[in-house]
Scaffold this motif. Structure first.
Motif, PDB file in Angstrom:
ATOM      1  N   LYS A  31       0.965  -1.251  -0.014  1.00 39.83           N
ATOM      2  CA  LYS A  31       0.004   0.047  -0.087  1.00 39.83           C
ATOM      3  C   LYS A  31       0.835   1.327  -0.088  1.00 39.83           C
ATOM      4  O   LYS A  31       0.632   2.265  -0.660  1.00 39.83           O
ATOM      5  N   ALA A  34       2.119   1.600  -3.487  1.00 46.67           N
ATOM      6  CA  ALA A  34       1.196   2.007  -4.346  1.00 46.67           C
ATOM      7  C   ALA A  34       0.842   3.840  -4.124  1.00 46.67           C
ATOM      8  O   ALA A  34       0.823   4.552  -4.932  1.00 46.67           O
ATOM      9  N   ASP A  35       0.784   4.100  -2.806  1.00 46.00           N
ATOM     10  CA  ASP A  35       0.446   5.266  -2.186  1.00 46.00           C
ATOM     11  C   ASP A  35       1.594   6.459  -2.815  1.00 46.00           C
ATOM     12  O   ASP A  35       1.476   7.469  -3.334  1.00 46.00           O
ATOM     13  N   ALA A  38       1.561   6.679  -6.718  1.00 43.65           N
ATOM     14  CA  ALA A  38       0.180   7.791  -7.027  1.00 43.65           C
ATOM     15  C   ALA A  38       0.712   9.072  -6.715  1.00 43.65           C
ATOM     16  O   ALA A  38       0.411   9.811  -7.437  1.00 43.65           O
ATOM     17  N   GLN A  39       1.337   9.257  -5.413  1.00 38.14           N
ATOM     18  CA  GLN A  39       1.872  10.872  -5.384  1.00 38.14           C
ATOM     19  C   GLN A  39       2.824  11.171  -6.134  1.00 38.14           C
ATOM     20  O   GLN A  39       2.778  12.344  -6.734  1.00 38.14           O
ATOM     21  N   LYS A  41       3.265  10.391  -9.416  1.00 43.79           N
ATOM     22  CA  LYS A  41       2.456  10.457 -10.572  1.00 43.79           C
ATOM     23  C   LYS A  41       1.472  11.645 -10.482  1.00 43.79           C
ATOM     24  O   LYS A  41       1.665  12.711 -11.473  1.00 43.79           O
ATOM     25  N   GLN A  42       1.065  12.043  -9.472  1.00 47.63           N
ATOM     26  CA  GLN A  42       0.416  13.216  -9.179  1.00 47.63           C
ATOM     27  C   GLN A  42       1.233  14.390  -9.400  1.00 47.63           C
ATOM     28  O   GLN A  42       1.221  15.487  -9.887  1.00 47.63           O
ATOM     29  N   GLU A  45       2.196  15.129 -12.678  1.00 44.74           N
ATOM     30  CA  GLU A  45       1.048  15.696 -13.638  1.00 44.74           C
ATOM     31  C   GLU A  45       0.985  17.041 -13.130  1.00 44.74           C
ATOM     32  O   GLU A  45       0.654  17.859 -14.376  1.00 44.74           O
TER      33      GLU A  45
END
Length: 108
Positions: A31, A34-35, A38-39, A41-42, A45
């Motif tokens: 987890k 994955a977090d 995701a961070q 990628k954010q 972006e």
């Protein structure tokens, strides 16, 4: 034998608890990864959005500068044409006379 069974049960219980802890640790690690992904990628972006905005702003500024430069050149061109028109109006007769004199040989 009763004591051995209890000892065996205690060992199995400890093993079961350790496996549960290991599983929970692995789930937590997955987890967290994955977090983190995701961070990342954010953030990527957001950085891309910022770069696009900056490029758009730069592009617009350059377009405005180029349009202003073209307007200045057009204004300068018109000023030169106006000066030529004024010179033509002012000197037309003298120029025609000078050309006729040269062509007809009156200047020798």
């Amino acid at each position: 034998m009763n004591g051995t069974n209890e000892l065996l049960r205690a060992i199995l219980k400890i093993d079961e608890e350790e496996r549960a802890r290991t599983q929970a640790t692995e789930e937590y690690r997955q987890k967290a990864q994955a977090d983190k992904a995701a961070q990342a990628k954010q953030l990527e972006e957001r950085a891309m959005e910022d770069m696009r905005r900056e490029v758009d702003e730069f592009s617009q500024a350059e377009k405005n500068r180029a349009e202003q430069e073209l307007a200045n050149q057009a204004k300068r061109k018109q000023q030169i044409l106006d000066q030529l028109d004024q010179q033509l109006a002012k000197n037309k007769d003298a120029w025609v006379q000078a050309i006729l004199t040269r062509v007809l040989g009156g200047g020798q």
